[in-house]
Design an enzyme around this catalytic site. Structure first.
Site, short mmCIF file in Angstrom:
data_model
loop_
_atom_site.label_atom_id
_atom_site.label_comp_id
_atom_site.label_asym_id
_atom_site.label_seq_id
_atom_site.Cartn_x
_atom_site.Cartn_y
_atom_site.Cartn_z
N GLU A 37 13.50 -2.39 -0.48
CA GLU A 37 12.95 -1.48 -1.50
C GLU A 37 13.50 -1.86 -2.88
O GLU A 37 12.78 -1.87 -3.88
CB GLU A 37 13.29 -0.05 -1.15
N ASN A 67 -16.06 2.91 -7.05
CA ASN A 67 -14.73 2.54 -6.51
C ASN A 67 -14.99 1.91 -5.15
O ASN A 67 -15.89 2.33 -4.43
CB ASN A 67 -13.85 3.78 -6.30
N GLY A 68 -14.18 0.91 -4.79
CA GLY A 68 -14.31 0.31 -3.47
C GLY A 68 -14.69 -1.16 -3.57
O GLY A 68 -14.73 -1.73 -4.66
N TRP A 80 -9.77 -0.99 -11.92
CA TRP A 80 -8.67 -1.88 -11.54
C TRP A 80 -9.37 -3.05 -10.86
O TRP A 80 -9.93 -2.90 -9.78
CB TRP A 80 -7.72 -1.15 -10.59
N HIS A 94 19.97 -18.17 8.60
CA HIS A 94 18.85 -18.76 9.37
C HIS A 94 17.77 -19.32 8.43
O HIS A 94 16.60 -19.36 8.79
CB HIS A 94 18.27 -17.69 10.31
#
Ligand code: AGP
Length: 634
Positions: free
Chosen positions: A493, A102-103, A76, A516
């Site tokens: 959500e 990963n990382g 990813w 506002h």
């Protein structure tokens, strides 16, 4: 999120690697690759941008791709665009060292410049990961072993990493290392060993795992032998072997078109499971997996989470303050990391994470532990890093594996666990007259909880109604969601769900905030969708709806059956059932609790609305672009 897999044993590794990557696919990725080391000490790398099928085409058409030692990866993209060349595995120049990572390596640029300047290294990719292969190769060329080369390399890395390494010089090993990114050893049954960044990839082969701790290394051998080391090369004796529970990930849509729709429909049964686990016939709440001591003498609560988990936490904050009167803050994990964590022994930190591997949440929990805070984890994964950090106090949401990247069933089960926790805490304090809700009200709320599954089922049975009402809005480029009180988090959500899977600009606001500023954005192209359920905030929210409508916005609303006032005022109604005894609470004179359970009802149409729009628009519903199921990097 990126996924790491590996195999070393007596059999061909490729099938294990591909099947393990298949299990990790649902977590989201943009490229995939494998590397195999054969018995002529040759390492071959096959990798491709796009879905796993592209990689399988490469491996199927490879004539001499063999080896019983191999590593694989789903990427990813963090540093470097999604492409064949940026896909993992990465190697040093002569392909004698191959790694998957990963990382994020924060200091990769300075390391890259040093390698180019002092070692004339020619880089092939744009990634930070590639420097690891080159660094290990440089140290090996200086005569160091793979283990010592890896240690020297790690000493220079700043940031998070989970690494699996194979190399020609030591062909009978896979080396692993990790820091702030999960990495697990699977102990096979035929003297074979596996590794993965997520235990779900191992369950098909073994239930015996060893979770590597931060700054630990592991050496996996060909005959099932393994050793763990610290960064001083000191062996770590008798590492803890965990036994995984649960079944191998059944990637089965059970007749639904998408996992997302299946998981939306699973929610009532999951709530039933939680009810039977935690609420007995006498309405006593049990949390056997929570050390009751951590719930006593609390003077402050901090709730942590990211994304949907954060919104569940927002509902939890409202419940905890309303019912137990304990000052409660809700924090984005990433934001809490941006300043000193003010916590002490009387602080209860509730960390919410479906995956239990979200880097921001894990880091925030670790800093709270250093301040002495008590940790309570709310997670879906008992074997996760978060569960191991929370040790004796982990509430399992029992949602089953959530395959779709967009969280739905994990959201309502997280919320449900927070309701139970809030009531439990209120009961502990009501004996000392410290809670806001008295025994009678708490018992009424507990009694009502039992109706949640059937109310959800009634709302789910109206899916086609919701679908027909929302599809005319498929072409809109923006949506505004409004809610108040306990339904404000649900508005947020709902907006997140729509954003995630349709890529529309969807924004949730506290309804009272519209005047506002946000009302300036209103026009006839931006529908507002409001949560208008009976309760203390109903009329104020209805007025906000009308204010938007008078400025041209199409006004949609989630409205309880029989609410003629809303039906008269709004353009489009998404009808939901009422709680069976909401009238009773008024009779008890406690109107302030009338809508306290409404989040479980209002979220159903919002989930379905997002799903049907995304499905109609032909989006990748279960693996939306750019998203990962578990964000294991900061
Ligand atoms: C929600 O649909 C998203 N998948 C995302 O916001 C998710 O909730 C967030 O990344 C937190 O994940 P966690 O619960 O595994 O920590």
């Amino acid at each position: 999120m990126c996924g790491i897999v590996g195999y070393i044993g007596k059999e061909e590794a490729l099938g294990y690697l591909i099947d393990s990557l298949r299990v990790l696919e649902y977590r989201g990725y943009d490229s995939a690759g494998v590397a195999l080391l054969d018995n002529q000490k040759r390492i071959q790398i096959k990798k491709s941008k796009g879905k796993l099928g592209n990689l399988i085409n490469l491996t199927d058409n490879a004539t001499d791709l063999h080896g019983s030692v191999g590593i694989g990866h789903t990427r990813w993209a963090t540093q470097g665009i999604p492409s064949d060349i940026n896909a993992h595995p990465h190697s040093n120049t002569d392909t004698s060292v191959v790694i998957v990572h990963n990382g994020i390596i924060n200091n990769y640029l300075e390391l890259k410049e040093d390698l180019i300047k002092n070692y004339k290294i020619a880089f092939t990719s744009e990634t930070d990961s590639e420097i690891v292969a080159h660094l290990i190769g440089v140290f090996q060329n200086q005569g160091l072993s793979l283990k010592d080369s890896l240690i020297k390399t790690i000493e220079r890395l700043k940031g998070s990493y989970a690494l699996a390494i194979i190399c020609k010089q030591e062909p009978d090993k896979i080396f692993l290392a990790c820091n702030e990114a999960p990495l697990i050893i699977g102990i096979g049954n035929n003297q074979d060993l596996f590794c993965a960044s997520d235990s779900s990839a191992l369950l098909q082969y073994t239930n015996k795992i060893i979770r590597l701790k931060d700054l630990e290394l592991a050496e996996l051998g060909r005959n099932g032998e393994y050793k763990l080391y610290d960064l001083h090369s000191k062996e770590i004796k008798n590492p803890e072997i965990q036994i995984l529970t649960g079944d191998p990930l059944l990637l089965d849509k059970a007749g639904f078109k998408h996992y997302l729709l299946k998981e939306i429909h699973e929610q009532p049964s999951i709530i039933r499971k939680l009810l039977s686990s935690h609420l007995d016939e006498d309405l006593n709440i049990q949390f056997p997996e929570v050390d009751s001591q951590i719930l006593k003498d609390i003077d402050r609560i901090i709730i942590l989470g990211c994304g949907t988990a954060y919104y569940a936490g927002m509902v939890g904050k409202i419940l905890l303050e309303t019912l137990s009167h304990i000052p409660t803050e809700i924090e984005f994990s990433s934001e809490l990391l941006a300043r000193p964590v003010l916590a002490n022994e009387k602080t209860l930190l509730i960390a919410i994470s479906q995956s239990g591997e979200t880097a921001d949440t894990l880091l925030a929990v670790k800093s709270a532990i250093q301040k002495g805070a008590r940790i309570l984890a709310v997670t879906n994964r008992p074997e996760s890093s978060l569960a191991s950090l929370a040790k004796k106090s982990t509430v399992l949401i029992q949602a089953g594996v959530e395959v779709s990247v967009a969280a739905t069933k994990s959201f309502t089960s997280q919320m449900f666990c927070l309701y139970l926790l809030a009531i439990k805490l209120a009961e502990l304090r009501s004996d000392k007259k410290l809670s806001a809700a008295n025994k009678e009200e708490l018992n009424w709320i507990k009694g009502e909880l039992r109706y949640i599954p059937q109310i959800m089922e009634q709302a789910l049975s109206r899916a086609e109604i919701y679908r027909s009402k929302i599809l005319p809005f498929a072409g809109r480029h923006a949506f505004i969601f409004l809610g108040r009180g306990v339904n404000y988090p649900i508005a947020l959500e709902g907006a997140l769900k729509l954003k995630e899977i349709t890529y529309m600009q969807a924004t949730g606001y506290a309804a009272g905030e519209m005047k506002h500023g946000p009302i300036a954005t209103i026009d006839e192209n931006i529908p507002t969708l409001s949560i208008l359920l009976p309760g203390p905030t109903y009329h104020k929210t209805l007025h906000n709806c009308i204010e938007a409508k008078t400025r041209g916005a199409p006004s949609l609303g989630i409205v309880a059956d029989g609410d003629n006032e809303a039906i008269r005022e709004l353009d489009v109604i998404f009808p939901v059932p009422q709680m069976p005894s909401s009238g009773e609470i008024k009779a008890l004179g406690h109107k302030q609790f009338e809508d306290i359970l409404s989040p479980f009802i209002s979220v159903i149409p919002l989930q379905l609305i997002a799903y049907y729009l995304a499905e109609y628009m032909g989006k990748d519903v279960d693996q939306p672009r750019n998203l990962a199921k578990s964000v294991t990097v900061e």
